[in-house]
Design an enzyme around this catalytic site. Structure first.
Site, PDB file in Angstrom:
ATOM      1  N   GLY A 134       0.869  -1.169   0.000  1.00 33.53           N
ATOM      2  CA  GLY A 134       0.000   0.000   0.000  1.00 33.53           C
ATOM      3  C   GLY A 134       0.907   1.221   0.000  1.00 33.53           C
ATOM      4  N   GLU A 135       0.500   2.283   0.642  1.00 33.87           N
ATOM      5  CA  GLU A 135       1.338   3.461   0.787  1.00 33.87           C
ATOM      6  C   GLU A 135       1.677   3.581   2.261  1.00 33.87           C
ATOM      7  OE1 GLU A 135       3.504   6.608   0.800  1.00 33.87           O
ATOM      8  OE2 GLU A 135       1.644   6.846   1.922  1.00 33.87           O
ATOM      9  N   SER A 136       2.962   3.434   2.609  1.00 39.86           N
ATOM     10  CA  SER A 136       3.346   3.269   4.014  1.00 39.86           C
ATOM     11  C   SER A 136       2.930   4.439   4.893  1.00 39.86           C
ATOM     12  CB  SER A 136       4.855   3.026   4.125  1.00 39.86           C
ATOM     13  OG  SER A 136       5.593   4.103   3.570  1.00 39.86           O
TER      14      SER A 136
ATOM     15  N   CYS B 195       6.192  -5.198   0.504  1.00 41.78           N
ATOM     16  CA  CYS B 195       6.290  -3.831   0.010  1.00 41.78           C
ATOM     17  C   CYS B 195       6.159  -2.836   1.173  1.00 41.78           C
ATOM     18  CB  CYS B 195       5.260  -3.588  -1.093  1.00 41.78           C
ATOM     19  SG  CYS B 195       5.618  -2.148  -2.117  1.00 41.78           S
TER      20      CYS B 195
ATOM     21  N   ARG C  58      12.809   3.490   0.605  1.00 43.05           N
ATOM     22  CA  ARG C  58      11.524   3.524  -0.099  1.00 43.05           C
ATOM     23  C   ARG C  58      11.709   3.796  -1.592  1.00 43.05           C
ATOM     24  NH1 ARG C  58       7.716   7.736   2.666  1.00 43.05           N
ATOM     25  NH2 ARG C  58       6.265   6.795   1.163  1.00 43.05           N
TER      26      ARG C  58
ATOM     27  N   ILE D 283       5.903  -2.968  -7.495  1.00 41.58           N
ATOM     28  CA  ILE D 283       5.126  -1.739  -7.672  1.00 41.58           C
ATOM     29  C   ILE D 283       5.620  -0.707  -6.659  1.00 41.58           C
ATOM     30  CG2 ILE D 283       2.827  -0.702  -7.694  1.00 41.58           C
ATOM     31  CD1 ILE D 283       1.677  -3.530  -8.120  1.00 41.58           C
ATOM     32  N   ARG D 284       6.291   0.334  -7.133  1.00 43.11           N
ATOM     33  CA  ARG D 284       6.855   1.363  -6.239  1.00 43.11           C
ATOM     34  C   ARG D 284       7.562   0.697  -5.054  1.00 43.11           C
ATOM     35  NH1 ARG D 284       2.926   5.506  -4.047  1.00 43.11           N
ATOM     36  NH2 ARG D 284       4.873   6.533  -3.499  1.00 43.11           N
TER      37      ARG D 284
ATOM     38  N   HIS E  46       5.249  -8.165  -4.507  1.00 34.00           N
ATOM     39  CA  HIS E  46       3.878  -8.543  -4.137  1.00 34.00           C
ATOM     40  C   HIS E  46       3.588  -9.992  -4.535  1.00 34.00           C
ATOM     41  CE1 HIS E  46       2.256  -4.498  -3.115  1.00 34.00           C
ATOM     42  NE2 HIS E  46       3.211  -4.088  -3.939  1.00 34.00           N
TER      43      HIS E  46
ATOM     44  N   GLU F 166       1.360 -11.897  -3.508  1.00 32.19           N
ATOM     45  CA  GLU F 166      -0.082 -12.156  -3.500  1.00 32.19           C
ATOM     46  C   GLU F 166      -0.755 -11.808  -4.828  1.00 32.19           C
ATOM     47  OE1 GLU F 166       0.179  -7.814  -2.630  1.00 32.19           O
ATOM     48  OE2 GLU F 166       1.385  -9.590  -2.164  1.00 32.19           O
TER      49      GLU F 166
END
EC number: 4.3.3.6
Length: 197
Positions: free
Chosen positions: A47-49, A79, A106, A134-135, A170, A172
């Site tokens: 997600g976005e930490s 991530c 990051r 992803i990022r 990721h 998953e």
């Protein structure tokens, strides 16, 4: 059956739940401190930490998560979840949970538009794993007891430190559940001994 929680604040929660269930365990969404009760292990999704941290604080989860980590039960961060677990985040004054003996940086592989897939050789897996980045962050430093499990382009992207497992990518988001299975094998058996991994 093993009961595995998935922190359900942001990210690919449903995909983690599917992967856990595909491995024969019970998956439980975690949004409140009470949801951590009776779990054998916990997954912290991507997600976005910064956003996830804000939601952790809003839902009163920080201390319960630290207590869960201190209980010795396995935790798996993917991530942003890896960033939450790390003892140090490069360029930041303080960590989030700070329980896994790694230093992370990051957005090591570019922005969202730079997302990619790569075939990885992961320690413990016989065949390559097709990973989705992803990022993604990466691990820039590890403690003496931390085991590096995978690298990509010279960067550490998966490691295990005690009962903590973390990866930059990721797992998953694929139909390959071997890394989830690896994590589930870290859960102590009912006799108190670790299952082989």
């Amino acid at each position: 059956m093993k009961r595995v929680g998935v922190l359900a604040l942001q990210g690919a929660v449903r995909e983690h739940i599917h992967s856990i269930e595909a491995c024969g365990a019970i998956a439980i969404s975690v949004k409140w401190p009470k949801d951590l009760e009776e779990l054998d292990a916990l997954v912290l999704p991507g997600g976005e930490s910064t956003t996830v941290r804000r939601l952790i604080d809003r839902y009163g989860l920080m201390e319960p998560l630290r207590k869960f980590a201190n209980s010795g039960k396995p935790m798996f961060g993917t991530c942003a979840g890896l960033i939450l677990l790390a003892r140090e985040v490069a360029g930041h004054a303080a960590p989030h949970l700070g329980v896994m003996d790694v230093v992370v940086e990051r957005n090591s592989f570019g922005r969202q538009v730079d997302s990619f897939e790569a075939e990885l050789s992961v320690t413990g897996l016989e065949a390559p794993f097709n990973a989705v980045f992803i990022r993604a962050p990466h691990i820039v430093g590890v403690g003496p007891e931390t085991k590096v499990l995978c690298e990509h382009d010279g960067k550490i992207v998966m490691a295990k430190s005690g009962q903590f497992l973390g990866c930059s990518f990721h797992p998953e988001l694929t139909d390959d559940h071997r890394i989830t299975s690896y994590f589930l094998d870290m859960i102590p058996s009912k006799t108190g001994t670790l299952l082989p991994n």
